[in-house]
Motif scaffolding. Structure first.
Motif, PDB file in Angstrom:
ATOM      1  N   ASP A 156      39.485 -37.355  46.636  1.00  0.00           N
ATOM      2  CA  ASP A 156      39.258 -38.536  45.811  1.00  0.00           C
ATOM      3  C   ASP A 156      38.322 -38.187  44.648  1.00  0.00           C
ATOM      4  O   ASP A 156      37.393 -38.930  44.321  1.00  0.00           O
ATOM      5  CB  ASP A 156      38.676 -39.675  46.659  1.00  0.00           C
ATOM      6  CG  ASP A 156      38.951 -41.055  46.069  1.00  0.00           C
ATOM      7  OD1 ASP A 156      39.768 -41.158  45.134  1.00  0.00           O
ATOM      8  OD2 ASP A 156      38.342 -42.038  46.540  1.00  0.00           O
ATOM      9  N   ARG A 159      37.392 -40.585  41.634  1.00  0.00           N
ATOM     10  CA  ARG A 159      36.546 -41.747  41.893  1.00  0.00           C
ATOM     11  C   ARG A 159      35.191 -41.312  42.448  1.00  0.00           C
ATOM     12  O   ARG A 159      34.436 -42.137  42.975  1.00  0.00           O
ATOM     13  CB  ARG A 159      37.244 -42.710  42.868  1.00  0.00           C
ATOM     14  CG  ARG A 159      38.533 -43.309  42.319  1.00  0.00           C
ATOM     15  CD  ARG A 159      39.018 -44.483  43.157  1.00  0.00           C
ATOM     16  NE  ARG A 159      39.294 -44.088  44.541  1.00  0.00           N
ATOM     17  CZ  ARG A 159      39.599 -44.942  45.507  1.00  0.00           C
ATOM     18  NH1 ARG A 159      39.637 -46.249  45.255  1.00  0.00           N
ATOM     19  NH2 ARG A 159      39.856 -44.506  46.729  1.00  0.00           N
ATOM     20  N   ASP A 184      43.457 -35.795  43.060  1.00  0.00           N
ATOM     21  CA  ASP A 184      43.661 -37.183  42.668  1.00  0.00           C
ATOM     22  C   ASP A 184      44.326 -37.894  43.847  1.00  0.00           C
ATOM     23  O   ASP A 184      45.516 -38.190  43.843  1.00  0.00           O
ATOM     24  CB  ASP A 184      44.542 -37.248  41.413  1.00  0.00           C
ATOM     25  CG  ASP A 184      44.724 -38.659  40.899  1.00  0.00           C
ATOM     26  OD1 ASP A 184      43.889 -39.527  41.225  1.00  0.00           O
ATOM     27  OD2 ASP A 184      45.706 -38.903  40.169  1.00  0.00           O
ATOM     28  N   CYS A 188      45.256 -42.195  40.728  1.00  0.00           N
ATOM     29  CA  CYS A 188      44.748 -43.109  39.698  1.00  0.00           C
ATOM     30  C   CYS A 188      44.441 -42.426  38.376  1.00  0.00           C
ATOM     31  O   CYS A 188      44.200 -43.094  37.365  1.00  0.00           O
ATOM     32  CB  CYS A 188      43.489 -43.817  40.206  1.00  0.00           C
ATOM     33  SG  CYS A 188      42.085 -42.697  40.507  1.00  0.00           S
ATOM     34  N   ASP A 216      51.381 -41.881  42.411  1.00  0.00           N
ATOM     35  CA  ASP A 216      51.383 -43.337  42.562  1.00  0.00           C
ATOM     36  C   ASP A 216      51.580 -44.075  41.243  1.00  0.00           C
ATOM     37  O   ASP A 216      52.264 -45.097  41.191  1.00  0.00           O
ATOM     38  CB  ASP A 216      50.066 -43.802  43.194  1.00  0.00           C
ATOM     39  CG  ASP A 216      49.866 -43.231  44.583  1.00  0.00           C
ATOM     40  OD1 ASP A 216      49.914 -43.989  45.553  1.00  0.00           O
ATOM     41  OD2 ASP A 216      49.664 -42.008  44.701  1.00  0.00           O
ATOM     42  N   THR A 217      50.972 -43.610  40.167  1.00  0.00           N
ATOM     43  CA  THR A 217      51.074 -44.304  38.884  1.00  0.00           C
ATOM     44  C   THR A 217      51.946 -43.534  37.887  1.00  0.00           C
ATOM     45  O   THR A 217      51.921 -43.813  36.687  1.00  0.00           O
ATOM     46  CB  THR A 217      49.683 -44.546  38.271  1.00  0.00           C
ATOM     47  OG1 THR A 217      49.003 -43.285  38.100  1.00  0.00           O
ATOM     48  CG2 THR A 217      48.842 -45.439  39.171  1.00  0.00           C
TER      49      THR A 217
END
Length: 303
Positions: A156, A159, A184, A188, A216-217
């Motif tokens: 992560d 973040r 990642d 994100c 995911d994005t």
């Protein structure tokens, strides 16, 4: 009156530290890919996949942690005994119990990971950065003493607090890791964030940088390309992108992107004509269709 066409070549500006023409692949279908909903690979199927990946030319093959189950340990040992050209890695928690098991399987290297974001420190392992640093040093020094490769990765990463990240990366770089990893984990990140983080990290460590991008994005391929452009060396991929949730950077799609950056390098290392058979092998194994718009790096493109 017809107007003659004019071909305009716009040069691609690249960073002098770019690895677009010298990258390596860590193929993790047999680790990340095992988290896909339909991925129930038998030992025989894992061996078949490992051989196919090796034949394609991947630099590393990453396997599920041998502490995940007794079968995972046995499968890891079996694949290590194949004497493939690709180096065999296994992925473990930053914990001495995991490290002791991993080094006995015969792997060429160990990929160590621990959550560094506030979210994972609070809800996953509950440890602070001092504990993380102490654990990392202990595990790294132990693995290095066995004469095999070691990577330390934050989980992560995008973040996580940048000061915490750079401090832990400096610490592990000083004791001699082969590479550090950026993950990642929730998909994100965007390319600008990736470029900035890789460039910053590049300025504080001397070891190689590995990157792991979830899709995911929709940014995983762009993020992987940008990471290499900024100076990262290794990218984690899986066949058809299979993995946790909707997966990670797909092997074939990244090859389609990279062949436009350095065709000679890609063709000198990887057998692109083997890619479709490899994708069919995985698609059949996990019972999915190959997407109709799946990128194809073997397609001829007009000049």
């Amino acid at each position: 009156m017809s107007i003659p066409s004019t071909r305009i070549n716009i040069p691609i500006r690249t960073d002098p530290t770019s690895n677009l023409g010298s990258f390596e692949l860590i193929e993790t279908t047999l680790r990340e890919g095992e988290q896909f909903a339909n991925a129930f690979f038998t030992t025989e199927k894992k061996i078949e996949i490992a051989k196919a990946l090796d034949d394609f030319g991947v630099d590393y093959i990453e396997l599920t942690s041998p502490v995940a189950s007794e079968q995972s340990r046995l499968d890891c040992e079996a694949i290590c005994k194949l004497n493939l050209n690709a180096k065999i890695l296994t992925h473990i928690r930053c914990h001495m119990d995991d490290a002791r098991v991993a080094v006995e399987t015969g792997v060429d290297g160990v990929n160590v990971v621990i959550g560094t974001s506030q979210f994972l420190r609070q809800y996953s392992h509950g440890k602070d950065m001092n504990y993380i640093a102490q654990s990392a040093v202990e595990v790294i020094e132990f693995v290095k003493s066995k004469g095999i490769e070691i990577r330390f990765s934050s989980e992560d990463s995008f973040r996580s607090d940048i000061v915490d990240l750079l401090n832990i990366y400096r610490t592990v770089d000083k004791i001699g890791v082969n590479r550090v990893g950026i993950a990642d984990t929730v998909g994100c990140a965007n390319p600008r964030q990736v470029y900035d983080l890789v460039k910053t990290l590049k300025s504080v460590v001397s070891c190689d940088i590995e990157c792991h991008f979830h899709i995911d994005t929709g940014c995983a391929i762009a993020n992987a390309y940008t990471a290499l452009e900024a100076g990262a060396k290794l990218i984690d991929v899986s066949v058809l992108g299979i993995g946790e949730r909707n997966g990670i950077t797909p092997l074939g799609a990244l090859m389609a992107r990279m062949i436009t950056a350095d065709r000679d390098y890609v063709l000198s290392k990887y057998k692109l004509h083997k890619l479709r058979d490899l994708e069919r092998l995985i698609a059949d194994s996990v019972q999915v269709n190959i997407p109709f718009n799946n990128p194809d790096p073997t397609e001829e493109r007009s000049e």
